[in-house]
Design a protein around this motif. Structure first.
Motif, PDB file in Angstrom:
ATOM      1  N   ALA A   1      22.173  33.441  19.972  1.00  0.00           N
ATOM      2  CA  ALA A   1      23.479  34.108  20.019  1.00  0.00           C
ATOM      3  C   ALA A   1      24.413  33.443  21.015  1.00  0.00           C
ATOM      4  O   ALA A   1      23.992  32.942  22.062  1.00  0.00           O
ATOM      5  CB  ALA A   1      23.307  35.582  20.376  1.00  0.00           C
ATOM      6  N   HIS A   2      25.694  33.444  20.663  1.00  0.00           N
ATOM      7  CA  HIS A   2      26.748  33.081  21.602  1.00  0.00           C
ATOM      8  C   HIS A   2      27.013  34.319  22.463  1.00  0.00           C
ATOM      9  O   HIS A   2      27.317  35.387  21.931  1.00  0.00           O
ATOM     10  CB  HIS A   2      28.021  32.690  20.871  1.00  0.00           C
ATOM     11  N   ILE A   3      26.901  34.200  23.783  1.00  0.00           N
ATOM     12  CA  ILE A   3      27.094  35.336  24.679  1.00  0.00           C
ATOM     13  C   ILE A   3      28.460  35.213  25.347  1.00  0.00           C
ATOM     14  O   ILE A   3      28.777  34.179  25.945  1.00  0.00           O
ATOM     15  CB  ILE A   3      26.002  35.394  25.767  1.00  0.00           C
TER      16      ILE A   3
ATOM     17  N   SER B   1      35.903  35.940  32.582  1.00  0.00           N
ATOM     18  CA  SER B   1      34.870  36.002  31.544  1.00  0.00           C
ATOM     19  C   SER B   1      34.033  34.730  31.550  1.00  0.00           C
ATOM     20  O   SER B   1      34.450  33.694  32.070  1.00  0.00           O
ATOM     21  CB  SER B   1      35.511  36.189  30.162  1.00  0.00           C
ATOM     22  N   LYS B   2      32.839  34.842  30.950  1.00  0.00           N
ATOM     23  CA  LYS B   2      31.917  33.713  30.871  1.00  0.00           C
ATOM     24  C   LYS B   2      31.349  33.627  29.458  1.00  0.00           C
ATOM     25  O   LYS B   2      31.183  34.645  28.785  1.00  0.00           O
ATOM     26  CB  LYS B   2      30.772  33.862  31.881  1.00  0.00           C
ATOM     27  N   TYR B   3      31.029  32.409  29.070  1.00  0.00           N
ATOM     28  CA  TYR B   3      30.463  32.143  27.740  1.00  0.00           C
ATOM     29  C   TYR B   3      29.238  31.264  27.881  1.00  0.00           C
ATOM     30  O   TYR B   3      29.220  30.340  28.696  1.00  0.00           O
ATOM     31  CB  TYR B   3      31.514  31.443  26.877  1.00  0.00           C
ATOM     32  N   LYS B   4      28.221  31.558  27.064  1.00  0.00           N
ATOM     33  CA  LYS B   4      27.037  30.705  27.046  1.00  0.00           C
ATOM     34  C   LYS B   4      26.453  30.670  25.639  1.00  0.00           C
ATOM     35  O   LYS B   4      26.276  31.707  25.007  1.00  0.00           O
ATOM     36  CB  LYS B   4      25.964  31.200  28.020  1.00  0.00           C
ATOM     37  N   TYR B   5      26.184  29.472  25.184  1.00  0.00           N
ATOM     38  CA  TYR B   5      25.443  29.269  23.939  1.00  0.00           C
ATOM     39  C   TYR B   5      24.495  28.102  24.155  1.00  0.00           C
ATOM     40  O   TYR B   5      24.939  26.956  24.320  1.00  0.00           O
ATOM     41  CB  TYR B   5      26.367  28.997  22.761  1.00  0.00           C
ATOM     42  N   GLN B   6      23.202  28.422  24.228  1.00  0.00           N
ATOM     43  CA  GLN B   6      22.174  27.428  24.509  1.00  0.00           C
ATOM     44  C   GLN B   6      22.521  26.698  25.814  1.00  0.00           C
ATOM     45  O   GLN B   6      22.538  27.309  26.857  1.00  0.00           O
ATOM     46  CB  GLN B   6      22.005  26.511  23.299  1.00  0.00           C
TER      47      GLN B   6
ATOM     48  N   ASP C   1      20.025  45.245  38.263  1.00  0.00           N
ATOM     49  CA  ASP C   1      20.334  43.993  38.948  1.00  0.00           C
ATOM     50  C   ASP C   1      21.419  43.261  38.176  1.00  0.00           C
ATOM     51  O   ASP C   1      21.222  42.876  37.023  1.00  0.00           O
ATOM     52  CB  ASP C   1      19.059  43.137  39.027  1.00  0.00           C
ATOM     53  N   ASP C   2      22.586  43.072  38.796  1.00  0.00           N
ATOM     54  CA  ASP C   2      23.707  42.461  38.091  1.00  0.00           C
ATOM     55  C   ASP C   2      23.784  40.938  38.273  1.00  0.00           C
ATOM     56  O   ASP C   2      24.792  40.318  37.933  1.00  0.00           O
ATOM     57  CB  ASP C   2      25.029  43.097  38.515  1.00  0.00           C
ATOM     58  N   SER C   3      22.723  40.331  38.790  1.00  0.00           N
ATOM     59  CA  SER C   3      22.726  38.888  39.002  1.00  0.00           C
ATOM     60  C   SER C   3      22.255  38.142  37.756  1.00  0.00           C
ATOM     61  O   SER C   3      21.407  38.612  37.005  1.00  0.00           O
ATOM     62  CB  SER C   3      21.826  38.516  40.189  1.00  0.00           C
ATOM     63  N   ASN C   4      22.852  36.975  37.517  1.00  0.00           N
ATOM     64  CA  ASN C   4      22.383  36.055  36.477  1.00  0.00           C
ATOM     65  C   ASN C   4      22.348  36.685  35.079  1.00  0.00           C
ATOM     66  O   ASN C   4      21.486  36.354  34.255  1.00  0.00           O
ATOM     67  CB  ASN C   4      20.999  35.516  36.853  1.00  0.00           C
ATOM     68  N   LEU C   5      23.269  37.587  34.795  1.00  0.00           N
ATOM     69  CA  LEU C   5      23.238  38.320  33.526  1.00  0.00           C
ATOM     70  C   LEU C   5      23.401  37.399  32.323  1.00  0.00           C
ATOM     71  O   LEU C   5      22.760  37.588  31.288  1.00  0.00           O
ATOM     72  CB  LEU C   5      24.333  39.385  33.516  1.00  0.00           C
ATOM     73  N   LEU C   6      24.274  36.407  32.454  1.00  0.00           N
ATOM     74  CA  LEU C   6      24.561  35.523  31.322  1.00  0.00           C
ATOM     75  C   LEU C   6      23.302  34.788  30.865  1.00  0.00           C
ATOM     76  O   LEU C   6      22.985  34.752  29.668  1.00  0.00           O
ATOM     77  CB  LEU C   6      25.649  34.530  31.714  1.00  0.00           C
ATOM     78  N   ASN C   7      22.580  34.215  31.807  1.00  0.00           N
ATOM     79  CA  ASN C   7      21.366  33.478  31.446  1.00  0.00           C
ATOM     80  C   ASN C   7      20.285  34.405  30.915  1.00  0.00           C
ATOM     81  O   ASN C   7      19.555  34.057  29.979  1.00  0.00           O
ATOM     82  CB  ASN C   7      20.834  32.711  32.658  1.00  0.00           C
ATOM     83  N   ARG C   8      20.195  35.584  31.472  1.00  0.00           N
ATOM     84  CA  ARG C   8      19.162  36.523  31.025  1.00  0.00           C
ATOM     85  C   ARG C   8      19.439  37.006  29.609  1.00  0.00           C
ATOM     86  O   ARG C   8      18.521  37.159  28.796  1.00  0.00           O
ATOM     87  CB  ARG C   8      19.054  37.684  32.014  1.00  0.00           C
ATOM     88  N   LEU C   9      20.698  37.240  29.290  1.00  0.00           N
ATOM     89  CA  LEU C   9      21.053  37.618  27.920  1.00  0.00           C
ATOM     90  C   LEU C   9      20.788  36.464  26.954  1.00  0.00           C
ATOM     91  O   LEU C   9      20.301  36.666  25.836  1.00  0.00           O
ATOM     92  CB  LEU C   9      22.522  38.016  27.849  1.00  0.00           C
ATOM     93  N   SER C  10      21.114  35.263  27.381  1.00  0.00           N
ATOM     94  CA  SER C  10      20.886  34.093  26.538  1.00  0.00           C
ATOM     95  C   SER C  10      19.398  33.874  26.287  1.00  0.00           C
ATOM     96  O   SER C  10      18.995  33.476  25.180  1.00  0.00           O
ATOM     97  CB  SER C  10      21.499  32.854  27.194  1.00  0.00           C
ATOM     98  N   ASN C  11      18.574  34.140  27.278  1.00  0.00           N
ATOM     99  CA  ASN C  11      17.123  34.028  27.093  1.00  0.00           C
ATOM    100  C   ASN C  11      16.604  35.102  26.146  1.00  0.00           C
ATOM    101  O   ASN C  11      15.680  34.861  25.365  1.00  0.00           O
ATOM    102  CB  ASN C  11      16.415  34.138  28.446  1.00  0.00           C
TER     103      ASN C  11
END
Length: 291
Positions: A207-209, A218-223, A192-202
């Protein structure tokens, strides 16, 4: 600026120009053969250096690897921590089609001969405030990550090429995880390729994703902080070093204490320039070409 240690692969790339990628059971003709210096490690070290970073490369070359040392030295990368063994070098067989897309087979060679002793010797020279960059083209990654963590270094991990071994590594030590969509799905054990950024962050809350999405940017997420970055449209010639260029420029920006948003933008610009030129290391732009 923080010093950057790239403990990474060193490959000789054999690039075959083809009309289209070979299919199972098919034999095709190549219209051209070109030989370049490569490996994700070498490419990323050159990208880091051309982005203005103070970068040291650690790794192992084989019997014919002098060309690799020359390429790094010419790019102002410190090569004092590279050892040479009388064994086959790491190398890659790359099919390059008319659309500029590539298909790659890698043989690890000397890149998979890194001993505990080698790792310990390298980390004598680094510590708090330094940054470690690693990929998945060398052996002994778990021990490398363990020592970097003990030394209180920041760890940047690019899990490429992706395989099942990634999930056995101490990913909790990673400070920056930089990966593409397929790699993200593999780490999350999902189709499932949906919501990957949030799932990796969880999964890795400390980690900075950084998730690269090809033509979607590209997308970035940290907390609770998130950014998105579009691509800069260009005529594509060869995408071989796009990801390595992106990583090098992003990490160099972080080492300069730039914001993540600024790092994403300059990384996207650099990657767009890289794909307008054939080859890997030689396609990576210098900092003055970005502005």
């Amino acid at each position: 600026m923080a010093r950057i240690l790239n403990f990474g692969s060193l490959n000789i790339d054999y690039v075959y120009s083809v009309d289209d990628f070979t299919k199972p059971g098919e034999t095709i003709n190549s219209t051209q053969l070109e030989i370049f210096c490569g490996g994700k490690g070498l490419n990323q070290s050159i990208a880091l250096s051309r982005a203005g970073a103070d970068v040291y490369h650690a790794g192992i070359i084989g019997a014919k690897g002098a060309i690799l040392l020359d390429a790094l030295t010419a790019a102002n990368v410190n090569v004092d921590l590279i050892s040479q063994l009388n064994i086959p070098d790491g190398h890659a067989i790359i099919q390059l089609n008319k659309q500029g897309e590539n298909c790659i087979v890698v043989h690890a060679g000397s890149n998979k001969c890194i001993s505990n002793y080698k790792v310990e010797d390298v980390f004598q020279h680094f510590g708090l405030g330094d940054i470690l960059v690693i990929q998945n083209e060398i052996n002994n990654l778990a021990y490398i990550m363990q020592l970097a963590h003990q030394k209180k270094m920041k760890i940047v991990f690019n899990p490429s090429p992706i395989d099942d071994s990634i999930c056995q590594l101490p990913l909790k030590y990673v400070d920056y995880l930089i990966l593409n969509q397929l790699e993200a799905m593999k780490i999350l054990s999902t189709e499932d390729d949906s919501n990957l950024l949030n799932r990796l962050s969880n999964m890795l809350p400390n980690a900075h994703i950084v998730l690269t999405l090809g033509a979607q940017g590209s997308k970035y997420k940290y907390q609770n902080t998130e950014y998105e970055q579009d691509i800069f449209a260009v005529d594509v010639v060869d995408t071989t070093a796009a990801g390595d260029t992106f990583l090098g420029y992003f990490v160099a920006s972080i080492a300069r204490k730039d914001s993540a948003q600024a790092a994403l933008e300059i990384a996207a610009k650099a990657a767009s320039i890289a794909i307008t030129t054939k080859g890997a290391a030689q396609s990576i732009p210098t900092l003055d070409a970005i502005f």
